[in-house]
Design an enzyme around this catalytic site. Structure first.
Site, mmCIF file in Angstrom:
data_model
loop_
_atom_site.group_PDB
_atom_site.id
_atom_site.type_symbol
_atom_site.label_atom_id
_atom_site.label_comp_id
_atom_site.label_asym_id
_atom_site.label_seq_id
_atom_site.Cartn_x
_atom_site.Cartn_y
_atom_site.Cartn_z
ATOM 1 N N GLU A 1 6.241 -9.986 4.366
ATOM 2 C CA GLU A 1 7.564 -9.523 4.778
ATOM 3 C C GLU A 1 7.581 -8.008 4.658
ATOM 4 O O GLU A 1 7.269 -7.460 3.601
ATOM 5 C CB GLU A 1 8.655 -10.136 3.904
ATOM 6 C CG GLU A 1 10.064 -9.839 4.393
ATOM 7 C CD GLU A 1 10.732 -8.702 3.636
ATOM 8 O OE1 GLU A 1 11.550 -7.990 4.249
ATOM 9 O OE2 GLU A 1 10.419 -8.502 2.454
ATOM 10 N N THR B 1 2.013 -15.114 4.338
ATOM 11 C CA THR B 1 3.108 -14.572 5.136
ATOM 12 C C THR B 1 3.593 -13.301 4.454
ATOM 13 O O THR B 1 3.893 -13.296 3.261
ATOM 14 C CB THR B 1 4.253 -15.591 5.286
ATOM 15 O OG1 THR B 1 3.763 -16.723 6.023
ATOM 16 C CG2 THR B 1 5.437 -14.997 6.037
ATOM 17 N N LYS C 1 0.851 -1.196 0.000
ATOM 18 C CA LYS C 1 0.000 0.000 0.000
ATOM 19 C C LYS C 1 0.887 1.246 0.000
ATOM 20 O O LYS C 1 1.918 1.288 0.656
ATOM 21 C CB LYS C 1 -0.921 -0.003 1.219
ATOM 22 C CG LYS C 1 -2.020 -1.059 1.089
ATOM 23 C CD LYS C 1 -3.013 -0.988 2.217
ATOM 24 C CE LYS C 1 -3.859 0.238 2.239
ATOM 25 N NZ LYS C 1 -5.009 0.257 1.335
ATOM 26 N N SER C 2 0.428 2.265 -0.702
ATOM 27 C CA SER C 2 1.229 3.483 -0.828
ATOM 28 C C SER C 2 1.444 4.174 0.519
ATOM 29 O O SER C 2 2.468 4.824 0.720
ATOM 30 C CB SER C 2 0.601 4.447 -1.830
ATOM 31 O OG SER C 2 -0.666 4.870 -1.392
ATOM 32 N N ARG D 1 5.298 5.123 1.126
ATOM 33 C CA ARG D 1 5.700 6.527 1.252
ATOM 34 C C ARG D 1 6.438 6.802 2.557
ATOM 35 O O ARG D 1 6.998 7.884 2.746
ATOM 36 C CB ARG D 1 4.481 7.441 1.136
ATOM 37 C CG ARG D 1 3.867 7.397 -0.250
ATOM 38 C CD ARG D 1 2.522 8.078 -0.301
ATOM 39 N NE ARG D 1 1.813 7.701 -1.501
ATOM 40 C CZ ARG D 1 1.189 8.542 -2.294
ATOM 41 N NH1 ARG D 1 1.177 9.831 -2.018
ATOM 42 N NH2 ARG D 1 0.562 8.095 -3.358
ATOM 43 N N GLN E 1 -2.247 -4.930 -1.135
ATOM 44 C CA GLN E 1 -3.395 -5.195 -2.005
ATOM 45 C C GLN E 1 -3.129 -6.419 -2.860
ATOM 46 O O GLN E 1 -2.064 -6.556 -3.457
ATOM 47 C CB GLN E 1 -3.686 -4.004 -2.913
ATOM 48 C CG GLN E 1 -4.939 -4.229 -3.762
ATOM 49 C CD GLN E 1 -5.261 -3.057 -4.655
ATOM 50 O OE1 GLN E 1 -4.430 -2.608 -5.422
ATOM 51 N NE2 GLN E 1 -6.487 -2.563 -4.538
#
Length: 189
Positions: A138, A136, A112-113, A117, A157
Site C-alpha cells: 500500500e 500486497t 525505502k528512504s 523523502r 525492505q
C-alpha cells in the site's frame, strides 16, 4: 529474536525458495546503465520490487471505505512501468517476489528512504510464520502533488527475524485468508 544477515537470506532463498525470484546482490542500474531505485539482498534485509500491476484509489462512486464490505469499484486498474498516485490518495500494488516464510521467522517491511523523502509511505503488515504469496503493498501519497511509483524497482525492505522458539500456530495452520495470494489482493473480511 535475531535479525538475519545477507548470508542467511541468500541461503534460505537458494535452499527453501524463501524469495523467488531472488537477486543475490544490490541492483542499482539497469542493463543500459540508467539509475534504478535499488533492489536485492542487503546486509540485513531484502529490498523488494514493485510489479507493474496497480490499483489506484478513486472516489468516483462516492463509496464509504468499509474493510468488511470493500467496494472493488473504488479502485482503477493501472498496468505500466510506473503509476501516478493522486494527491492525498493511495494505491495498491504487489511485489515481483513471491515469499515463503519459515515457521520460526517473522518478516517486517519498511519503506525505502527514497520514497519516504518524497512523502510516499509504504505500508505492509508483518509476514507471519509459514505465510506465502506475493506481498500486497500500500502506497500512501501524503503530498498535495501527484506522486510516481516505479515498477520493477525497489520500493521497500524486508527484515527477517528468527525466533528462539517455533510458534505453536502458524499463519498456514490458522488457514489465513491471504495465504498463497497472487497478484494485488483487496481486503477480505
Amino acid at each position: 529474536m535475531t535479525i538475519k544477515s545477507d548470508r542467511w537470506i541468500s541461503r534460505m532463498a537458494a535452499e527453501k525458495g524463501m524469495i523467488e525470484p531472488f537477486q543475490p546482490g544490490q541492483v542499482r542500474a539497469d542493463e543500459n546503465g540508467e539509475k534504478l531505485i535499488s533492489y536485492g539482498v542487503s546486509s540485513y534485509g531484502y529490498d523488494v520490487r514493485c510489479a507493474d500491476e496497480f490499483k489506484v484509489f478513486t472516489n468516483i462512486h462516492s463509496a464509504t471505505v468499509d474493510p468488511k464490505a470493500f467496494d472493488e469499484r473504488s479502485f482503477v486498474d493501472v498496468k505500466g512501468e510506473y503509476c501516478i498516485i493522486p494527491p492525498n490518495s493511495f494505491a495498491l500494488a504487489r511485489t515481483v517476489e513471491y515469499f515463503r516464510i519459515p515457521r520460526n521467522v517473522l518478516t517486517i517491511c519498511l519503506g525505502k528512504s527514497t520514497y519516504a523523502r518524497c512523502g510516499i509511505i509504504v505500508n505492509v503488515t508483518p509476514l507471519e510464520p509459514e505465510w506465502e504469496g506475493h506481498v500486497t503493498l500500500e502506497f500512501s501519497n501524503t503530498t498535495t502533488l501527484p506522486a510516481k511509483i516505479y515498477a520493477h524497482e525497489g520500493v521497500a525492505q524486508m527484515l527477517f527475524f528468527e525466533s528462539d522458539e517455533v510458534c505453536e500456530t502458524s499463519y498456514m495452520d490458522r488457514g489465513g485468508k491471504y495465504q498463497g495470494q497472487r497478484g494485488v489482493t483487496l481486503p477480505r473480511a
